[in-house]
Design a protein around this motif. Sequence first.
Motif, mmCIF file in Angstrom:
data_model
loop_
_atom_site.group_PDB
_atom_site.id
_atom_site.type_symbol
_atom_site.label_atom_id
_atom_site.label_comp_id
_atom_site.label_asym_id
_atom_site.label_seq_id
_atom_site.Cartn_x
_atom_site.Cartn_y
_atom_site.Cartn_z
ATOM 1 N N SER A 146 -5.537 -3.634 6.693
ATOM 2 C CA SER A 146 -4.285 -3.290 6.903
ATOM 3 C C SER A 146 -3.395 -4.213 6.241
ATOM 4 N N ILE A 147 -2.251 -3.778 5.516
ATOM 5 C CA ILE A 147 -1.371 -4.844 4.689
ATOM 6 C C ILE A 147 -0.335 -5.535 5.867
ATOM 7 N N PRO A 148 -0.677 -6.898 5.748
ATOM 8 C CA PRO A 148 0.118 -7.782 6.689
ATOM 9 C C PRO A 148 1.723 -7.406 6.511
ATOM 10 N N GLU A 149 2.465 -7.089 5.512
ATOM 11 C CA GLU A 149 3.862 -6.633 5.182
ATOM 12 C C GLU A 149 4.075 -5.393 6.286
ATOM 13 N N ILE A 150 3.011 -4.569 6.122
ATOM 14 C CA ILE A 150 3.273 -3.063 6.920
ATOM 15 C C ILE A 150 3.211 -3.605 8.342
ATOM 16 N N LEU A 151 2.214 -4.212 8.853
ATOM 17 C CA LEU A 151 2.193 -4.693 10.243
ATOM 18 C C LEU A 151 3.421 -5.263 10.948
ATOM 19 N N ALA A 152 4.084 -6.211 10.121
ATOM 20 C CA ALA A 152 5.225 -7.031 10.405
ATOM 21 C C ALA A 152 6.221 -5.935 10.780
ATOM 22 N N LEU A 153 6.314 -4.878 9.617
ATOM 23 C CA LEU A 153 7.187 -3.630 10.123
ATOM 24 C C LEU A 153 7.055 -2.729 11.420
ATOM 25 N N CYS A 154 5.778 -2.632 11.287
ATOM 26 C CA CYS A 154 5.340 -1.576 12.438
ATOM 27 C C CYS A 154 3.921 -1.999 12.753
ATOM 28 N N PRO A 155 3.838 -2.881 14.079
ATOM 29 C CA PRO A 155 2.558 -3.137 14.502
ATOM 30 C C PRO A 155 1.463 -2.095 14.806
ATOM 31 N N THR A 156 1.935 -1.109 14.996
ATOM 32 C CA THR A 156 0.953 -0.055 15.235
ATOM 33 C C THR A 156 0.509 0.633 13.935
ATOM 34 N N CYS A 157 1.022 0.258 12.845
ATOM 35 C CA CYS A 157 0.754 0.976 11.525
ATOM 36 C C CYS A 157 -0.681 0.602 11.096
ATOM 37 N N THR A 158 -1.633 0.635 11.539
ATOM 38 C CA THR A 158 -3.135 0.228 11.098
ATOM 39 C C THR A 158 -3.603 1.347 10.072
ATOM 40 N N ASN A 159 -4.847 0.993 9.547
ATOM 41 C CA ASN A 159 -5.535 2.080 8.831
ATOM 42 C C ASN A 159 -5.937 3.127 9.762
ATOM 43 N N ASP A 160 -6.345 2.895 11.102
ATOM 44 C CA ASP A 160 -6.672 3.678 12.021
ATOM 45 C C ASP A 160 -5.542 4.769 12.367
ATOM 46 N N ASP A 161 -4.302 4.341 12.175
ATOM 47 C CA ASP A 161 -3.335 5.257 12.299
ATOM 48 C C ASP A 161 -2.700 5.898 11.291
ATOM 49 N N LEU A 162 -3.295 5.802 9.934
ATOM 50 C CA LEU A 162 -2.694 6.051 8.585
ATOM 51 C C LEU A 162 -3.034 7.655 8.561
ATOM 52 N N ARG A 163 -2.183 8.505 8.029
ATOM 53 C CA ARG A 163 -2.424 9.789 7.893
ATOM 54 C C ARG A 163 -2.639 10.527 6.689
ATOM 55 N N HIS A 164 -1.555 9.821 5.862
ATOM 56 C CA HIS A 164 -1.881 10.059 4.204
ATOM 57 C C HIS A 164 -1.470 8.821 3.433
ATOM 58 N N SER A 165 -1.995 8.532 2.181
ATOM 59 C CA SER A 165 -1.522 7.395 1.573
ATOM 60 C C SER A 165 -1.460 8.060 0.107
ATOM 61 N N PHE A 166 -0.821 7.312 -0.550
ATOM 62 C CA PHE A 166 -0.241 7.769 -1.928
ATOM 63 C C PHE A 166 -0.080 6.747 -2.820
ATOM 64 N N LEU A 167 -0.831 6.530 -4.197
ATOM 65 C CA LEU A 167 -0.168 5.539 -5.340
ATOM 66 C C LEU A 167 0.129 6.138 -6.183
ATOM 67 N N PHE A 168 1.315 5.784 -6.957
ATOM 68 C CA PHE A 168 1.884 6.309 -8.139
ATOM 69 C C PHE A 168 2.838 5.432 -8.799
ATOM 70 N N SER A 169 3.090 5.854 -10.043
ATOM 71 C CA SER A 169 4.088 4.933 -10.673
ATOM 72 C C SER A 169 5.617 5.577 -10.627
ATOM 73 N N THR A 170 6.815 4.562 -10.745
ATOM 74 C CA THR A 170 7.926 5.047 -10.748
ATOM 75 C C THR A 170 8.443 4.674 -12.287
ATOM 76 N N GLY A 171 7.663 4.285 -13.145
ATOM 77 C CA GLY A 171 7.992 3.886 -14.628
ATOM 78 C C GLY A 171 8.027 2.237 -14.848
ATOM 79 N N TRP A 172 8.374 2.103 -16.108
ATOM 80 C CA TRP A 172 8.254 0.930 -16.589
ATOM 81 C C TRP A 172 9.485 0.019 -16.380
#
Length: 233
Positions: A146-172
């Motif tokens: 689990s990413i520390p910055e995410i846990l700092a924003l949302c302590p319950t947002c762990t990998n076990d609580d993950l529903r969907h994840s995406f990785l993409f670019s928004t440009g250069w």
Amino acid sequence: MTTRSRFVLPLLLLVWTGSVHSSEKQHKGSHKAHESGPPAEVCSRDKKYCVRMIPKPGHPDECTLRVSASGTTVAEFQTMGYLLDVFFSPDNALVAINNRRGNAGDYLWVISLRDGRVIKLPDDVAEDLGRKEAGNIGGDHWSDKSIPEILALCPTCTNDDLRHSFLFSTGWKSSNELNVVEEFEFSKGWIAVKNLCRVTETSLSVAEHEAAKENRPSELVSRAWTWSPFHLE
């Protein structure tokens, strides 16, 4: 000149000037997919480089991703789904491609336009090809934990609580700096990690990143979920 002419001519000039600026703005726009649906092909502004998705006859969701330069194929890969976005680097040396391959996952390809060399593959493609390292992005938080910055924003947002994840670019940002977004849906909402990645001849690595809560999924995720996953033949 009549009073009416004095008013009409400036008005016509204003309308004409607005049309010119509108045309210029559209010409300078990023090479994104059409809003009405996924494009079969996207080319650089000078039309020298093109990215094309070629569906397999009878199996429209099975495709060939082809990158060409001046009509000559420089890279070709088997994939699925469709094009979401295509971003050519400012110096036309690299192309970043968002390829919708499923309801979630890693959508990002980064390919050299000069010789077809692959710098980044979607992680599942990289694993299938036995090139797992080509699906990775270097960085201190890039792991299965689990990413520390995410846990700092949302302590319950762990990998076990993950529903969907995406990785993409928004440009250069520049010719060797690519904006890459990780977007996560948890039971309590959405969190996006915006990364500035440095691009070398062989890899991507995170130089800066920032996590933030989002009220809704991004425009790209909305397109990935609403556009048909099949090409028209």
